[in-house]
Structures are given as structure tokens and as C-alpha cells.
Design a protein around this motif. Structure first.
Motif, PDB file in Angstrom:
ATOM      1  N   GLN A 172       0.429   4.358  -2.707  1.00 65.73           N
ATOM      2  CA  GLN A 172       0.131   5.712  -2.255  1.00 65.73           C
ATOM      3  C   GLN A 172       1.261   6.680  -2.601  1.00 65.73           C
ATOM      4  O   GLN A 172       1.012   7.816  -3.036  1.00 65.73           O
ATOM      5  CB  GLN A 172      -0.112   5.723  -0.747  1.00 65.73           C
ATOM      6  CG  GLN A 172      -0.643   7.062  -0.232  1.00 65.73           C
ATOM      7  CD  GLN A 172      -1.942   7.465  -0.916  1.00 65.73           C
ATOM      8  OE1 GLN A 172      -2.892   6.687  -0.971  1.00 65.73           O
ATOM      9  NE2 GLN A 172      -1.997   8.685  -1.459  1.00 65.73           N
ATOM     10  N   ASN A 173       2.499   6.253  -2.426  1.00 60.77           N
ATOM     11  CA  ASN A 173       3.628   7.120  -2.756  1.00 60.77           C
ATOM     12  C   ASN A 173       3.631   7.488  -4.233  1.00 60.77           C
ATOM     13  O   ASN A 173       3.944   8.628  -4.606  1.00 60.77           O
ATOM     14  CB  ASN A 173       4.948   6.440  -2.402  1.00 60.77           C
ATOM     15  CG  ASN A 173       5.226   6.447  -0.919  1.00 60.77           C
ATOM     16  OD1 ASN A 173       4.526   7.097  -0.147  1.00 60.77           O
ATOM     17  ND2 ASN A 173       6.245   5.702  -0.506  1.00 60.77           N
TER      18      ASN A 173
ATOM     19  N   ALA B 113       0.817  -1.217   0.000  1.00 59.79           N
ATOM     20  CA  ALA B 113       0.000   0.000   0.000  1.00 59.79           C
ATOM     21  C   ALA B 113       0.848   1.263   0.000  1.00 59.79           C
ATOM     22  O   ALA B 113       0.500   2.263  -0.639  1.00 59.79           O
ATOM     23  CB  ALA B 113      -0.928  -0.014   1.210  1.00 59.79           C
TER      24      ALA B 113
ATOM     25  N   ARG C 146       1.055   7.710  -6.251  1.00 61.09           N
ATOM     26  CA  ARG C 146       0.008   8.714  -6.457  1.00 61.09           C
ATOM     27  C   ARG C 146       0.453  10.075  -5.920  1.00 61.09           C
ATOM     28  O   ARG C 146       0.235  11.113  -6.555  1.00 61.09           O
ATOM     29  CB  ARG C 146      -1.283   8.273  -5.773  1.00 61.09           C
ATOM     30  CG  ARG C 146      -1.996   7.130  -6.491  1.00 61.09           C
ATOM     31  CD  ARG C 146      -3.253   6.717  -5.769  1.00 61.09           C
ATOM     32  NE  ARG C 146      -4.035   5.764  -6.552  1.00 61.09           N
ATOM     33  CZ  ARG C 146      -4.669   4.722  -6.048  1.00 61.09           C
ATOM     34  NH1 ARG C 146      -4.617   4.483  -4.728  1.00 61.09           N
ATOM     35  NH2 ARG C 146      -5.363   3.905  -6.822  1.00 61.09           N
ATOM     36  N   ASP C 147       1.085  10.075  -4.754  1.00 67.01           N
ATOM     37  CA  ASP C 147       1.511  11.333  -4.145  1.00 67.01           C
ATOM     38  C   ASP C 147       2.574  12.039  -4.984  1.00 67.01           C
ATOM     39  O   ASP C 147       2.736  13.262  -4.882  1.00 67.01           O
ATOM     40  CB  ASP C 147       2.056  11.082  -2.734  1.00 67.01           C
ATOM     41  CG  ASP C 147       0.960  10.706  -1.748  1.00 67.01           C
ATOM     42  OD1 ASP C 147      -0.231  10.927  -2.062  1.00 67.01           O
ATOM     43  OD2 ASP C 147       1.291  10.179  -0.662  1.00 67.01           O
TER      44      ASP C 147
END
Length: 323
Positions: free
Chosen positions: A107-108, A103, A110-111
Motif C-alpha cells: 500500500q505504501n 500489506a 502505491r501511495d
């Protein structure tokens, strides 16, 4: 592929890449029975060596292709390397990632500004998804390992190892590299063949996903019979690359296969003795150095800690193994 491509990539990376340190600890030396030097690529931008290949590939694209955007597929580390390089070059970026990737990596990515497209790695073909999206949107595909500019970027790690090993007075040693499709392994092998021929690269893989070791032994490309099912997600591929395998065949010694438990134990030792965080796939080389000493020769061994993007629960599990 040749070393001049790696030197050119090194010039494009200059001022942007982190020149990661070569770390040591007498406690690790005691475990391995020899001097252990750890190339800490887990301290690289985005937490892995993949920044090198991502920046090399983006910086080599013609301006009009960068403006149109890029696409890549990855379980997370290549994804982040391409995403951060694309953002720095103002290039639109799409990343195709397996839905079971850690995960923190999803998330990274996307960030870092990338559009993430998730897929089921057991039932869908990432190559097909990537090729379709590239065609539909006019994007340039940047492959995770079987791509010349990516290999050249990863090879810059080998140029650094050659200089650092010389400064540490290590001229004859095995260089253990966590290996998936072989982009980093082949790049480092090419660099060392030119700048430090006494350093021999050894691919390191988790059990049940040892396609490179088996391929080097048989002399032909071998495939794994599964696409998932290991904590070492960062280095899980179906087979070596068509570009990377001939390079490894020419310049690498035999592969070393480690267990997941050994990778977790290596993670704990790296944290306790070097104060660095390594993910399971990024710990395979250190696991080989510490727990398979009979498979290497010489008074020293160099292990590349390739990445540190690990979910909290997995890291806690690793630390608990040392108690």
C-alpha cells in the motif's frame, strides 16, 4: 565499485537523505555484555535504508532515461525507496512486488505514486517479469542490490557510521548488517574499508536463508533452496549478487545466523529501550548483537537497524514476546 562512487552518491543525497542517529541504551549493553550502538536506518525516509540506493540510482540517470521511467522489483523497502525517488524526479515508476509481501509495504508503494505489479514468488520469476516490462515500456531497471549506483547509495550509510563511531570513540568493532543480496552490506564494507578500517562488517541473516554466510564460508556463491517462508521478508533473496559477493568476500568477516524468534525479541527490545520500530528483517543485526555475543569480539558492537516497515499483527506478536 570504489569509495569515490560512494562519496559521489553522498553528494547527490546531501540535503535529501536523513542522517540517521547512532542510538544506545544501558539495558541493551547489559543483555549483550558489551556496548551496543544501533544505527537507526528505520528512521530513514520510507522507513528503511533503501531510500539511499533509490535516490542515488535515480539521480545518476541521464534526464532522458528518467523521463522514460524506471522499474524495480522488491518485497517492499527497495520498492518504496525507488518510488519516492522517482516521484521527486518526476519519473514514471513501475514496481514488481511479491503478492505475499506485507500489506503495508504494498500500500505504501502505491501511495507513493508507483504502479504495482504483483507476482507469485514461488512460481514466477521476478527477473523475467521486470525484464519484459522494461523492454515493452522502455523503462530503466533499477535492481535492488546488484547495481553499482544502488550499492554506492547504500554505502553512504557506512560513511555516516565511520564519523559517528569516531565521535563515540569506537575505533575497533564489528558492524553487524542485516543482509539479503548484499547491497547495503557491501556498500558499508567499502565505505568502512576506506574511512574506518578498524570497523569490520559482519552480514546477519535469518536461519534457512543464510546464503551469504554459507557463500563466505565456502568461497563461492551459494543459493537458498526456497524463495519465501520467513518473517524476515526484507532480507530474503535466493543468492548474493555477482557484484556484491566479491566485495563482501574481500571486506567482510564471517556471517551470523539468527532465528525468527530472536528477531522478534530484538524488535521488542528496540521498542522498549530505544523507542524505535524495526521489522523482523531489519532486526537481524540487533538480534545477532544481543543474542550471539560470543560471535563478536571487542568492547563494542554496532548494529544497523535497516528497516521499520512492519505489519501491525507482526509487531504486536513481537511485543507480546517481551511480556
Amino acid at each position: 565499485m570504489d569509495i569515490e562512487m560512494i562519496r559521489a552518491a553522498d553528494k547527490r543525497l546531501n540535503g535529501y537523505v536523513r542522517r540517521t542517529p547512532l542510538l544506545s541504551s544501558p539495558f541493551l549493553d547489559d543483555i549483550a555484555g558489551r556496548r551496543v550502538l544501533v544505527k537507526a536506518e528505520c528512521l530513514q525516509h520510507t522507513g528503511s535504508f533503501k531510500f539511499r540506493g533509490g535516490w542515488s540510482a535515480l539521480s545518476a540517470l541521464p534526464p532522458e532515461k528518467r523521463k522514460a521511467g524506471v522499474i524495480a522489483y522488491s518485497s517492499g523497502n527497495h520498492a518504496q525507496g525507488v518510488a519516492i525517488a522517482a516521484d521527486a524526479h518526476d519519473a514514471p515508476c513501475v514496481i514488481v512486488m511479491p503478492s505475499d509481501a506485507p500489506a503495508v509495504k504494498i500500500q505504501n508503494t502505491r501511495d507513493l505514486g508507483a504502479e504495482v505489479v504483483l507476482y507469485d514468488r514461488d512460481n514466477e520469476d521476478r527477473d523475467e517479469i521486470g525484464a519484459r516490462l522494461a523492454a515493452e515500456r522502455g523503462l530503466t531497471l533499477i535492481k535492488p542490490f546488484d547495481e553499482p549506483m544502488v550499492i554506492a547509495g547504500q554505502g553512504t550509510c557506512g560513511l555516516e557510521i565511520a564519523k559517528q563511531a569516531d565521535a563515540a570513540r569506537v575505533t575497533q568493532a564489528d558492524v553487524l548488517v542485516c543482509c539479503g543480496g548484499g547491497g547495503l552490506t557491501s556498500g558499508i564494507a567499502l565505505a568502512l574499508a576506506g574511512d574506518a578500517p578498524g570497523l569490520k562488517v559482519r552480514p546477519c541473516e535469518p536461519e534457512r536463508f543464510d546464503d551469504v554466510a554459507r557463500s563466505l564460508k565456502s568461497g563461492r556463491i551459494e543459493s537458498n533452496n526456497r524463495a519465501s517462508g520467513s518473517l524476515c521478508d526484507a532480507i530474503i533473496t535466493m543468492r548474493p549478487g555477482d557484484l556484491t559477493f566479491p566485495i563482501m568476500q574481500q571486506h567482510c568477516a564471517s556471517g551470523i545466523v539468527v532465528t525468527e524468534e530472536e528477531c522478534l525479541r530484538a524488535m521488542a527490545h528496540a521498542y522498549e529501550r530505544l523507542r524505535i520500530v524495526i521489522e523482523p528483517g531489519g532486526a537481524a543485526a540487533l538480534a545477532a548483537a544481543l543474542f550471539h555475543p560470543a560471535e563478536s569480539e571487542g568492547d563494542a558492537v554496532i548494529a544497523v537497524a535497516t528497516g521499520g516497515n512492519v505489519d501491525k499483527a507482526v509487531f504486536i506478536k513481537a511485543l507480546e514476546m517481551s511480556q
